[in-house]
Enzyme design. Sequence first.
Site, PDB file in Angstrom:
ATOM      1  N   TYR A 162       0.758  -1.066   0.070  1.00 35.13           N
ATOM      2  CA  TYR A 162      -0.117  -0.099  -0.029  1.00 35.13           C
ATOM      3  C   TYR A 162       0.820   1.075  -0.034  1.00 35.13           C
ATOM      4  O   TYR A 162       0.312   2.261  -0.135  1.00 35.13           O
ATOM      5  CB  TYR A 162      -1.138  -0.182   1.139  1.00 35.13           C
ATOM      6  CG  TYR A 162      -2.358  -0.586   0.799  1.00 35.13           C
ATOM      7  CD1 TYR A 162      -3.140   0.379  -0.158  1.00 35.13           C
ATOM      8  CD2 TYR A 162      -2.849  -1.654   1.121  1.00 35.13           C
ATOM      9  CE1 TYR A 162      -4.422  -0.239  -0.588  1.00 35.13           C
ATOM     10  CE2 TYR A 162      -3.883  -2.029   0.699  1.00 35.13           C
ATOM     11  CZ  TYR A 162      -4.876  -1.224  -0.181  1.00 35.13           C
ATOM     12  OH  TYR A 162      -6.050  -1.818  -0.535  1.00 35.13           O
ATOM     13  N   GLU A 248      -1.710 -30.868  13.261  1.00 35.51           N
ATOM     14  CA  GLU A 248      -2.009 -30.098  11.947  1.00 35.51           C
ATOM     15  C   GLU A 248      -3.274 -29.365  12.147  1.00 35.51           C
ATOM     16  O   GLU A 248      -3.211 -28.118  11.612  1.00 35.51           O
ATOM     17  CB  GLU A 248      -2.369 -31.275  10.894  1.00 35.51           C
ATOM     18  CG  GLU A 248      -2.923 -30.714   9.743  1.00 35.51           C
ATOM     19  CD  GLU A 248      -3.311 -31.906   8.573  1.00 35.51           C
ATOM     20  OE1 GLU A 248      -2.779 -32.971   8.684  1.00 35.51           O
ATOM     21  OE2 GLU A 248      -3.839 -31.338   7.688  1.00 35.51           O
ATOM     22  N   ASP A 300      -3.436 -35.438   9.590  1.00 35.45           N
ATOM     23  CA  ASP A 300      -4.340 -36.349   8.875  1.00 35.45           C
ATOM     24  C   ASP A 300      -3.707 -37.632   8.178  1.00 35.45           C
ATOM     25  O   ASP A 300      -2.444 -37.127   7.623  1.00 35.45           O
ATOM     26  CB  ASP A 300      -5.302 -35.671   8.088  1.00 35.45           C
ATOM     27  CG  ASP A 300      -6.243 -34.574   8.694  1.00 35.45           C
ATOM     28  OD1 ASP A 300      -6.484 -34.803   9.976  1.00 35.45           O
ATOM     29  OD2 ASP A 300      -6.798 -33.828   8.317  1.00 35.45           O
TER      30      ASP A 300
END
Lengths: 419, 419
Positions: A162, A248, A300
Amino acid sequence: MADKKKRRRPDSDSDSASQPFKNLLKPDEQILQILESFTSSLSSSSTSKPLTLADLALSTTCREVSDLSLSSVQSVIESLVLQLTHQILSGQGFSFTVPSRSSSNQLYVPELDRIVLKDKSTVRPFSHISSVRKTTITAKILSLVHQLCLKNIHVTKRDLFYTDVKLFQDQIQSDAVLDDVSCMLGCTRSSLNVIAAEKGVVVGRLIFSDNGDMIDCTKMGMGGKAIPPNIDRVGDMQSDALFILLVEKDAAYIRLAEDRFYNRFPCIIVTAKGQPDVATRLFLRKMKMELKLPVLALVDSDPYGLKILSVYGCGSKNMSYDSANLTTPDIKWLGIRPSDLDKYKIPEQCRLPMTEQDIKTGKDLLEEDFVKKNPGWVEELNLMVKTKQKAEIQALSSFGFQYLSEVYLPLKLQQQDWL
Amino acid sequence: MADKKKRRRPDSDSDSASQPFKNLLKPDEQILQILESFTSSLSSSSTSKPLTLADLALSTTCREVSDLSLSSVQSVIESLVLQLTHQILSGQGFSFTVPSRSSSNQLYVPELDRIVLKDKSTVRPFSHISSVRKTTITAKILSLVHQLCLKNIHVTKRDLFYTDVKLFQDQIQSDAVLDDVSCMLGCTRSSLNVIAAEKGVVVGRLIFSDNGDMIDCTKMGMGGKAIPPNIDRVGDMQSDALFILLVEKDAAYIRLAEDRFYNRFPCIIVTAKGQPDVATRLFLRKMKMELKLPVLALVDSDPYGLKILSVYGCGSKNMSYDSANLTTPDIKWLGIRPSDLDKYKIPEQCRLPMTEQDIKTGKDLLEEDFVKKNPGWVEELNLMVKTKQKAEIQALSSFGFQYLSEVYLPLKLQQQDWL
């Protein structure tokens, strides 16, 4: 006043039937002994200095960055600008020499178990129509970073963008040049005081200082401590933990934090709530290096779980120039592993069929050097691709919400069942 | 050791040219006096008990839930099951009566400034092919919540789903029935001990207890304290702040945390990092209610910024049954407001053109009762839709990275420039 009613101890008679393998669990003292001997064997073996790129006589030259103090960054920028001025005055024109970060310039080094950047560079001349904008952006980013050095403050990549929207046009452009500037200056991105928004949390047996405040992570309730975005203001790490548990996702994190799992088995629990962000990766590495603790990963059982583990362990291609600082060596794959699905009798309806894309990602991972290096991982991944089944950590909830913290993890630790 | 080098004070001579309106700033003591008189006027006026649904003689009957203790939830479930048994034994069959959460059953109550649920219900019979599955799911969720009451633990919605994937098929189904069960039992979702993953952080002049640990948010470094997922374990709030600063995004949060803005102007800074999650909404409300502080919102100047403000303030349609507990009354819109873009001379290139979708969302907001109620908001929103320009909080970085904390916010506070 917060509700502090004591949690009932699970009724062992009624639970053992529905909680498979609970009867295999030894008393906690014995599991703790197993962990203590593992951790001490690890920390004694790691007293030898870890290998660095310099120790290896590689045929290709590689490029690595290091943490620099703000004043060093400032003087490196000033030297660079001086050198550019000489270059212009001597009639050679204005151009930057920028290390290439393309995939052809990447190398996996098995001895280090991480991706590094080779030494190819490209010249970015100001006086060429194709590179005049990028050269201008590079000069602007260097000047902004120089400002940050003078003010000693941190800003986000969005803030940088910006400062000159007209020039950068799009945040992707200022972000990419920021990585170029890190490579050019030979310093880590955190040395530039440009930070990414943090999303990780930590809880458990860790005390550290965040910007001068001492934080005791055993006293952070269930919410835990948000991991600071600026690793350079993190220090004074102390711990009596036996291991670091890298989780996780937040559902599992919440379960372990509420059950204060770290009090039963002294550990530090950390999660980035999904994809690892830079702040969490830096924080994990710092813990591993300073505290010399083993890191056990709970992810997982799908290709993305292993992929996430690999980003913590070996780094991402995009930031390979900084892999020495961003990666945590020797992370162990605790679970949920594909072989756990049958071993722990995860019900069929809690397993999910892998999609075509999942299977492709799994097969691609089998081709990656960091997987090939670990025969146990190859075997697990082959099993996943063969059975075409995946499962989340939360699948363990089918045996009761606390099966994860009360049976699965203690048994894994007792059996030292990690790869 | 963390780097604690002192930050240089900005050089006022060189800065005033590039930092518009800096010369308007009064000394901090005068701004603090303004704030003190505002906060005390607010807390004295709010000693009168806030309006509730019961105080209003509405023509439509509305349904609201309340926080229940775990043992109350347990006995409500047990009474319900008993009643169902009677119903079955008396030959009326097995069915649940479930409050409808469709949009036709929603009502905005201007006196309360929030959305509430009307009293329409639907019957969910077990003996009908179209509702047999949903009835079974409802019974299963009731039984799971009953288990949570007995064990006094918290779980995530994902955990609930995994207890019976075959039945639920898809998490959307178990999530929806969970909201149904809250309505049926007349209690908040947090009373059910089912929590959503938290992502909010808090820093500044606040001390509170999280699961029994006392947390001092002035000593949380730059990372801040992660907001606990379970509001029922949060208590003992104390503060010497003059206001609560609700920040939409983390880039602005990081700037304020690093600059320890809360030490210059005593305040509590809180952010959900984008879309408000349930944990942050509950936490904000609890702060407002216990500490009786004004809440000032710093959001992007786009329709989504105002939408986010409205979710904190008036609630979302999906959880309107719980709006009394989830909403924070009387949030002030501090900035970035559409009129600020010209007022603060935000450069053209830092403003972004609104897309068709943005403009549509803006126009839709103009039709919403909670916007119409506030003429100042209507005016600002009309200006946004007319100019077709939006801007992020970070656009202020075009005047220097610390313009937000050193000029914009202090000036807003000094001028009491909120709506």
